[in-house]
Motif scaffolding. Structure first.
Motif, mmCIF file in Angstrom:
data_model
loop_
_atom_site.group_PDB
_atom_site.id
_atom_site.type_symbol
_atom_site.label_atom_id
_atom_site.label_comp_id
_atom_site.label_asym_id
_atom_site.label_seq_id
_atom_site.Cartn_x
_atom_site.Cartn_y
_atom_site.Cartn_z
ATOM 1 N N PRO A 44 -8.110 6.084 8.977
ATOM 2 C CA PRO A 44 -8.240 6.124 7.580
ATOM 3 C C PRO A 44 -8.921 7.392 7.025
ATOM 4 O O PRO A 44 -9.078 7.900 5.916
ATOM 5 C CB PRO A 44 -9.097 4.960 7.370
ATOM 6 N N VAL A 45 -9.686 8.114 7.779
ATOM 7 C CA VAL A 45 -10.436 9.302 7.494
ATOM 8 C C VAL A 45 -9.365 10.361 7.495
ATOM 9 O O VAL A 45 -9.737 11.236 6.573
ATOM 10 C CB VAL A 45 -11.707 9.401 8.375
ATOM 11 N N LEU A 46 -8.646 10.591 8.500
ATOM 12 C CA LEU A 46 -7.852 11.714 8.212
ATOM 13 C C LEU A 46 -6.520 11.733 7.765
ATOM 14 O O LEU A 46 -6.025 12.573 7.069
ATOM 15 C CB LEU A 46 -7.592 12.313 9.990
ATOM 16 N N LEU A 47 -5.885 10.626 8.027
ATOM 17 C CA LEU A 47 -4.697 10.474 7.360
ATOM 18 C C LEU A 47 -4.364 9.559 6.219
ATOM 19 O O LEU A 47 -3.502 9.089 5.471
ATOM 20 C CB LEU A 47 -3.634 9.781 8.630
ATOM 21 N N ASP A 48 -5.725 8.796 5.641
ATOM 22 C CA ASP A 48 -5.756 7.882 4.680
ATOM 23 C C ASP A 48 -4.564 6.716 4.641
ATOM 24 O O ASP A 48 -3.837 6.191 4.088
ATOM 25 C CB ASP A 48 -5.401 8.799 3.376
ATOM 26 N N LEU A 49 -4.808 6.359 6.235
ATOM 27 C CA LEU A 49 -3.984 5.049 6.358
ATOM 28 C C LEU A 49 -5.008 3.782 7.190
ATOM 29 O O LEU A 49 -5.785 4.229 7.729
ATOM 30 C CB LEU A 49 -2.983 5.419 7.460
ATOM 31 N N ALA A 50 -4.540 2.783 6.767
ATOM 32 C CA ALA A 50 -5.128 1.561 7.152
ATOM 33 C C ALA A 50 -4.360 0.403 7.450
ATOM 34 O O ALA A 50 -4.017 -0.287 6.718
ATOM 35 C CB ALA A 50 -6.307 0.972 6.096
ATOM 36 N N PRO A 51 -3.510 0.593 8.822
ATOM 37 C CA PRO A 51 -2.719 -0.446 9.323
ATOM 38 C C PRO A 51 -3.502 -1.802 9.351
ATOM 39 O O PRO A 51 -4.694 -2.009 9.580
ATOM 40 C CB PRO A 51 -2.408 -0.122 10.290
ATOM 41 N N ALA A 52 -2.798 -3.010 8.816
ATOM 42 C CA ALA A 52 -3.386 -4.240 9.088
ATOM 43 C C ALA A 52 -3.770 -4.801 10.438
ATOM 44 O O ALA A 52 -4.758 -5.276 10.792
ATOM 45 C CB ALA A 52 -2.688 -5.108 8.415
ATOM 46 N N ALA A 53 -2.908 -4.039 11.181
ATOM 47 C CA ALA A 53 -3.318 -4.439 12.704
ATOM 48 C C ALA A 53 -4.480 -4.131 13.138
ATOM 49 O O ALA A 53 -4.968 -4.591 14.098
ATOM 50 C CB ALA A 53 -2.024 -3.987 13.674
ATOM 51 N N GLN A 54 -5.132 -2.933 12.587
ATOM 52 C CA GLN A 54 -6.405 -2.400 12.883
ATOM 53 C C GLN A 54 -7.249 -3.304 12.663
ATOM 54 O O GLN A 54 -8.177 -3.640 13.557
ATOM 55 C CB GLN A 54 -6.790 -1.282 12.138
ATOM 56 N N GLY A 55 -7.442 -3.901 11.443
ATOM 57 C CA GLY A 55 -8.575 -5.051 11.359
ATOM 58 C C GLY A 55 -8.400 -6.024 12.234
ATOM 59 O O GLY A 55 -9.236 -6.871 12.596
ATOM 60 N N PRO B 228 0.877 -1.128 -0.021
ATOM 61 C CA PRO B 228 0.026 -0.004 0.048
ATOM 62 C C PRO B 228 0.875 1.265 -0.056
ATOM 63 O O PRO B 228 2.025 1.026 0.517
ATOM 64 C CB PRO B 228 -0.806 -0.063 1.358
ATOM 65 N N PRO B 229 0.474 2.288 -0.265
ATOM 66 C CA PRO B 229 1.007 3.587 -0.369
ATOM 67 C C PRO B 229 1.240 4.177 1.180
ATOM 68 O O PRO B 229 0.547 3.680 1.965
ATOM 69 C CB PRO B 229 0.171 4.582 -1.214
ATOM 70 N N HIS B 230 2.157 4.862 1.209
ATOM 71 C CA HIS B 230 2.500 5.530 2.649
ATOM 72 C C HIS B 230 2.813 4.082 3.719
ATOM 73 O O HIS B 230 2.164 4.243 4.847
ATOM 74 C CB HIS B 230 1.337 6.117 3.327
ATOM 75 N N LEU B 231 3.561 2.863 3.144
ATOM 76 C CA LEU B 231 3.732 2.019 3.799
ATOM 77 C C LEU B 231 4.486 2.246 5.433
ATOM 78 O O LEU B 231 4.076 1.575 6.223
ATOM 79 C CB LEU B 231 4.629 1.003 3.016
ATOM 80 N N MET B 232 5.394 2.976 5.321
ATOM 81 C CA MET B 232 6.296 3.289 6.467
ATOM 82 C C MET B 232 5.235 3.936 7.522
ATOM 83 O O MET B 232 5.314 3.677 8.643
ATOM 84 C CB MET B 232 7.278 3.960 6.214
ATOM 85 N N ALA B 233 4.509 4.766 7.038
ATOM 86 C CA ALA B 233 3.700 5.474 7.968
ATOM 87 C C ALA B 233 2.571 4.729 8.681
ATOM 88 O O ALA B 233 2.198 4.616 9.755
ATOM 89 C CB ALA B 233 2.873 6.982 7.403
ATOM 90 N N ALA B 234 2.195 3.725 7.755
ATOM 91 C CA ALA B 234 1.183 2.593 8.280
ATOM 92 C C ALA B 234 1.614 1.679 9.428
ATOM 93 O O ALA B 234 1.188 1.159 10.167
ATOM 94 C CB ALA B 234 0.570 1.802 7.150
ATOM 95 N N LEU B 235 2.943 1.302 8.954
ATOM 96 C CA LEU B 235 3.704 0.739 9.745
ATOM 97 C C LEU B 235 3.969 1.272 11.199
ATOM 98 O O LEU B 235 3.896 0.658 12.269
ATOM 99 C CB LEU B 235 4.866 0.024 9.237
ATOM 100 N N ALA B 236 4.393 2.626 11.049
ATOM 101 C CA ALA B 236 4.573 3.260 12.387
ATOM 102 C C ALA B 236 3.142 3.591 13.231
ATOM 103 O O ALA B 236 3.191 3.411 14.272
ATOM 104 C CB ALA B 236 5.026 4.803 11.978
#
Length: 398
Positions: free
Chosen positions: A79-90, A41-49
């Motif tokens: 996902p609403v504000l930063l357009d991030l969806a880490p897999a750990a969230q699900g 996914p885009p912004h991978l490092m931000a999502a992992l952070a």
């Protein structure tokens, strides 16, 4: 106590769940880098952070489930504000839904599942993950979120039901074991009573034989000493057999919690004087008064009088306080009596000062057809009085 890592984790649920949260983050990192780069996914490092933040509510899943649910729902702002969806969230949503469903009552489980997955369905429809949900309809996103939550909820409720059934079976097994133990103890008690009745019949027969032989020996002794000697020898052998049967009878009647039978001579009227001296030395002034002429008494009657005096003096010593006491033995034609009176505080309000000892006294006196009276004295203090009929048959010197 069981030792080892598993036992330690069971005793420390917060630490165990924190390790689970770390494991979710690690699983996301591993699966991400095992995926071909084209599918990252885009912004991978931000999502992992942000992944540890999304997994953190898992650490509270057992110690504080509702704060964990609230924290998990709050991460939907990513996902609403930063357009991030880490897999750990699900994964966090799945774990929390399962945990509440498996460990909490039905209403709580349903409320937690709705609180988690209705907002998740809305967010997935409004702000789907970047590049992975293009062309997917709104209905598909909503249904996918709700089905995912329903599956995790159903698995949790199935585990909850299995645990409840296992606990019910364990409780039934424990109750059955206790019932079996009670039945076994009852069977042992019934068998002991049956054996005791049989031994009683044997002892009664031996005693009857000895009585008949003694009567015959006394009658033929002047005329036929040899026959009398033979009868006396038979009485001797029978008496020893009777004594052995009596010992067996005592062993049968003795419960597992009672000590073995004491074959030492039991105290009688002669022991009351020594008992009075012992109580006097313990600090309670006691006098002994005898009215009438002591006659022949059955040993059981003499023992009963001693036990009544012993119990009454013991209670006077414990509860009378600063007082004096008197033991009075009365002998008249056809009856013997004992009275123990003290000048102490008397029984407390609403209580029986002699407690369980009163039951033993009444049983002993009733065994010989006597009467027991207990109560406060008119002038203060407490009195125990017993009167027992005297049967000359089988009596010995007092």
């Amino acid at each position: 106590m069981t030792s080892g890592p598993k036992a330690w984790l069971r005793r420390h649920p917060l630490a165990a769940d924190a390790l689970l949260a770390v494991g979710l983050v690690g699983a996301e990192i591993v699966f991400t880098f095992l995926t071909p780069r084209d599918y990252w996914p885009p912004h991978l490092m931000a999502a992992l952070a942000w992944s540890p933040v999304c997994a953190a509510p898992v650490a509270l899943r057992r110690v504080a489930p509702w704060p964990a649910v609230a924290a998990a729902v709050a991460t939907l702002a990513l996902p609403v504000l930063l357009d991030l969806a880490p897999a750990a969230q699900g994964l966090t949503f799945l774990v929390l839904t399962y945990t509440v469903a498996a460990t909490r009552p039905l209403r709580t489980a349903v409320a937690a599942a709705l609180a988690l997955w209705l907002p998740a369905a809305v967010v997935n429809a409004v702000a789907p993950p970047d590049g992975m949900m293009e062309g997917v309809s709104f209905a598909y996103l909503v249904v996918n979120s709700l089905l995912t939550g329903a599956v995790s909820y159903s698995v949790g409720r199935a585990v909850h039901g299995r645990r409840a059934a296992t606990e019910a079976l364990r409780e039934r097994a424990r109750a059955a074991e206790e019932n079996q133990r009670s039945l076994a103890e009852q069977a042992v008690a019934d068998e002991r009573r049956r054996i005791a009745r049989e031994l009683h019949d044997v002892v009664a027969h031996h005693v009857s034989v000895m009585g008949v032989l003694a009567t015959g020996a006394r009658r033929v002794l002047p005329k036929d000493p040899d026959s009398a000697d033979e009868a006396i020898a038979t009485i001797e052998a029978t008496s020893r057999a009777t004594l052995r049967e009596l010992r067996r009878l005592l062993d049968v009647l003795r419960t597992d919690a009672e000590p073995a039978a004491d074959l030492a001579p039991q105290p009688g009227l002669a022991g009351i004087e020594a008992l009075v001296d012992q109580v006097r030395e313990a600090g309670l002034p006691v006098t002994l008064r005898v009215e009438g002429t002591p006659g022949a008494l059955e040993e059981g009657v003499a023992l009963t009088l001693y036990r009544i005096a012993q119990e009454a003096l013991t209670n006077a010593l414990k509860h009378a306080g600063t007082a004096t006491a008197e033991v009075r033995l009365t002998f008249d034609e056809g009856a013997v009596g004992v009275e123990v009176a003290d000048t102490g505080r008397g029984p407390g309000p609403g209580g029986d000062r002699i407690g369980h000892g009163l039951v033993g006294m009444r049983e002993r006196v009733a065994l010989y057809g006597g009467v027991l009276r207990t109560g406060a004295r008119p002038g203060g203090g407490f009195r125990v009085s017993a009167r027992i009929p005297v049967d000359g048959r089988g009596a010995v010197a007092a």
